[in-house]
Design an enzyme around this catalytic site. Structure first.
Site, PDB file in Angstrom:
ATOM      1  CE  LYS A 274     -20.932   5.464 -13.573  1.00 43.77           C
ATOM      2  NZ  LYS A 274     -19.467   5.524 -13.402  1.00 43.77           N
TER       3      LYS A 274
ATOM      4  CD  GLU B 143     -31.970   9.639  -7.510  1.00 49.94           C
ATOM      5  OE1 GLU B 143     -30.985   8.853  -7.511  1.00 49.94           O
ATOM      6  OE2 GLU B 143     -32.083  10.615  -8.267  1.00 49.94           O
TER       7      GLU B 143
ATOM      8  CB  ILE C  52     -29.345  10.902  -2.486  1.00 51.79           C
ATOM      9  CG1 ILE C  52     -28.337   9.938  -1.870  1.00 51.79           C
ATOM     10  CG2 ILE C  52     -29.474  12.138  -1.614  1.00 51.79           C
ATOM     11  CD1 ILE C  52     -27.001  10.582  -1.552  1.00 51.79           C
TER      12      ILE C  52
ATOM     13  CG  ASP D 155     -30.273  16.774  -2.515  1.00 47.73           C
ATOM     14  OD1 ASP D 155     -30.875  17.179  -3.513  1.00 47.73           O
ATOM     15  OD2 ASP D 155     -29.072  16.450  -2.519  1.00 47.73           O
ATOM     16  CB  THR D 156     -33.290  20.631  -3.471  1.00 47.67           C
ATOM     17  OG1 THR D 156     -32.862  20.164  -4.752  1.00 47.67           O
ATOM     18  CG2 THR D 156     -32.101  21.136  -2.687  1.00 47.67           C
TER      19      THR D 156
ATOM     20  CB  THR E  21     -32.720  15.740  -9.832  1.00 53.47           C
ATOM     21  OG1 THR E  21     -31.608  16.631  -9.724  1.00 53.47           O
ATOM     22  CG2 THR E  21     -32.437  14.719 -10.905  1.00 53.47           C
TER      23      THR E  21
ATOM     24  CE  LYS F 284     -26.940  13.679   1.225  1.00 53.34           C
ATOM     25  NZ  LYS F 284     -25.718  14.288   0.676  1.00 53.34           N
TER      26      LYS F 284
END
Ligand code: HPA
Ligand code: MG
Length: 220
Positions: free
Chosen positions: A72, A136, A138, A140-141, A144, A168
């Site tokens: 979302k 998208e 966010i 980060d690693t 996903t 991030k």
């Protein structure tokens, strides 16, 4: 001009405290629940407009963009980005046909550390054979995003790009996966602009840092 550096985002340093709440307006019901305005809505909007410009340039030869919005958290970023793409097209007489599909993702690691990605509520994803822009909120690693990219590749798209509002700074951050970055931020939990804490704060326009009170109040 080579825009490569600028596509990698506005870098917010580790010690950026955000703006005092008194300087901006925000919904009264969150009065005690946020600490500071981390990125004001106006700055987000202008940055999103800038990203729309880079995207227009890169997709111009394909004449269309198949936007895949990751829900979302990505819904506001996606809606504003698509709107700016339309405005820029109108103003330059270089319209790009834009279609949007929505997915939700659940990712988890099994005991073999193999990433599995569950795609929920997707419509017809055959449009992924075109020129795809994944949107998208966010990254980060990147676990996903890597899995999603792998899935999208199975449709043999003409081209795939990734737009992330926030990247991030985490160990092993996946900056290189994201072609268009709004902001690179420290590893803080932020809310607002469709990003939630237990479904709260999506109705806040600024990106904000949640307060201790807020964390307690909306804990599940
Ligand atoms: N805010 C909201 N949701 C999130 C975040 C965040 O900072 N990181 C991962 N999911
Ligand atoms: Mg969430």
């Amino acid at each position: 001009m080579d825009n490569a550096g600028m596509k990698k985002g506005i870098v917010l340093k580790d010690d950026w405290p955000g703006y005092s709440l008194d300087l901006f307006t925000y919904p009264e019901h969150y009065h005690e629940d946020i600490e500071s305005v981390y990125i004001p809505h106006g700055i987000i909007m202008n940055r999103v407009e800038r990203l729309a410009g880079y995207i227009m340039d890169d997709f111009a030869d394909n004449n269309n963009i198949m936007v895949l919005c990751v829900l979302k958290g990505g819904y506001k970023f996606c809606a504003d980005l698509v709107e700016f793409i339309k405005v820029l097209g109108r103003n330059s007489n270089k319209y790009l046909e834009t279609r949007v599909e929505f997915i939700r993702l659940k990712s988890y690691l099994n005991d073999q550390s193999t990433e599995e990605l569950q795609i929920i509520g997707s419509g017809d994803l055959s449009f992924l054979r075109g020129s795809v822009l994944i949107v998208e909120a966010i990254v980060d690693t990147g676990k996903t995003m890597k899995a999603l990219l792998k899935h999208v590749e199975t449709f043999e798209p003409k081209m795939v790009k990734v737009a992330g509002l926030l990247v991030k700074r985490v160990p092993n951050m996946a900056e290189s996966l994201t072609d268009y970055v709004g902001f690179e931020i420290p590893n803080h939990f932020v809310v607002g602009y469709a990003l939630d804490y237990n479904e709260y704060f999506r109705d806040l326009n600024h990106l904000c840092v949640i307060s201790k009170t807020g964390k307690m109040k909306y804990k599940v």
